[in-house]
Motif scaffolding. Structure first.
Motif, PDB file in Angstrom:
ATOM      1  N   GLU A   7      11.057  -3.924  30.228  1.00 29.20           N
ATOM      2  CA  GLU A   7      10.784  -2.859  30.325  1.00 29.20           C
ATOM      3  C   GLU A   7      11.107  -2.703  32.010  1.00 29.20           C
ATOM      4  N   ALA A  10      15.439  -2.422  31.893  1.00 29.79           N
ATOM      5  CA  ALA A  10      16.351  -1.473  30.779  1.00 29.79           C
ATOM      6  C   ALA A  10      15.673  -0.010  30.985  1.00 29.79           C
ATOM      7  N   SER A  11      16.938   0.913  30.898  1.00 27.02           N
ATOM      8  CA  SER A  11      16.669   2.507  31.280  1.00 27.02           C
ATOM      9  C   SER A  11      15.878   2.741  29.968  1.00 27.02           C
ATOM     10  N   GLU A  12      15.220   3.985  29.990  1.00 25.32           N
ATOM     11  CA  GLU A  12      14.600   4.811  28.717  1.00 25.32           C
ATOM     12  C   GLU A  12      15.298   4.633  27.801  1.00 25.32           C
ATOM     13  N   GLU A  14      18.038   2.654  27.001  1.00 26.61           N
ATOM     14  CA  GLU A  14      18.276   1.249  26.494  1.00 26.61           C
ATOM     15  C   GLU A  14      17.063   0.747  25.885  1.00 26.61           C
ATOM     16  N   TYR A  15      15.918   1.218  26.388  1.00 26.97           N
ATOM     17  CA  TYR A  15      14.563   0.444  25.782  1.00 26.97           C
ATOM     18  C   TYR A  15      14.391   1.249  24.430  1.00 26.97           C
ATOM     19  N   SER A  44      16.517  10.641  25.305  1.00 30.93           N
ATOM     20  CA  SER A  44      17.197   9.656  26.245  1.00 30.93           C
ATOM     21  C   SER A  44      18.186   8.910  25.798  1.00 30.93           C
ATOM     22  N   ASP A  46      22.494   8.612  24.836  1.00 31.20           N
ATOM     23  CA  ASP A  46      23.843   9.255  25.080  1.00 31.20           C
ATOM     24  C   ASP A  46      24.271   9.513  23.442  1.00 31.20           C
TER      25      ASP A  46
END
Length: 186
Positions: A7, A10-12, A14-15, A44, A46
């Motif tokens: 948490e 990591a980005s949202e 990635e999480y 969120s 890509d």
């Protein structure tokens, strides 16, 4: 750092990828085949991860029922493309507001945004007949509101027809590619 949690670093997106990967990995070891329900699983993420998840969900749909709620037209297109490639049947429905502003009215078929031109033409003809009936029974005020909505849908359909018919799908809104080879048939 060694003690950092996912948490914290990591980005949202990635999480979400880690959470989905963990869920799907655990699912692969399950001996039963329950239905799966996803509510906007790609927020969120890509386009690369969206495509990968669409492919994976379609793969799961070969063996079990998979239900996906999304308001993301790009992800819907990815799901439909992957389902077509894999030969997986898709049932589409969409939610709209009902009369009086009530929400959650379930309608069969794709939403207007994802509807092909031929289906739009059929829907517009049916709505036009309703509008004509309203003009005779309810008067011009009710008719004009519906006619305005129909005009907007007709304009959107013309734009979609340019993409789908005139340009033979070489350029498609929400699509990832421009397929210039399709222009040979134009």
């Amino acid at each position: 750092t060694k003690n950092a949690s996912v948490e914290d670093i990591a980005s949202e997106g990635e999480y979400r990828c880690v959470a989905l990967a963990g869920f799907l990995a655990e699912l692969a070891t399950a001996t039963h085949k329950p239905a799966l329900v996803f509510d906007d699983p790609v927020s969120s993420l890509d386009h690369t991860w969206r495509t990968s998840l669409a492919r994976r969900l379609v793969l799961e749909a070969k063996d079990r029922q998979v239900i996906v709620f999304t308001h993301d037209p790009v992800f819907l297109i990815f799901l439909l493309e992957q389902a077509e490639k894999a030969g997986v049947a898709v049932a589409q429905a969409h939610l709209t507001r009902g009369s009086g502003g009530s929400s959650g009215v379930c309608n069969d078929g794709p939403p207007w945004l994802a509807m092909p031109v031929k289906s739009r033409i059929g829907a517009l003809k049916a709505q036009w007949q309703q509008a004509e009936k309203l003009q005779r029974t309810e008067g011009p005020v009710v008719y004009e509101a519906l006619a305005k909505e129909l005009y907007g849908r007709l304009r959107e359909s013309w734009e979609h027809a340019v993409e789908e018919v005139l340009l033979n799908g070489s350029v498609v809104r929400f699509g990832r590619n421009i397929e210039t080879q399709r222009l040979k048939k134009v």
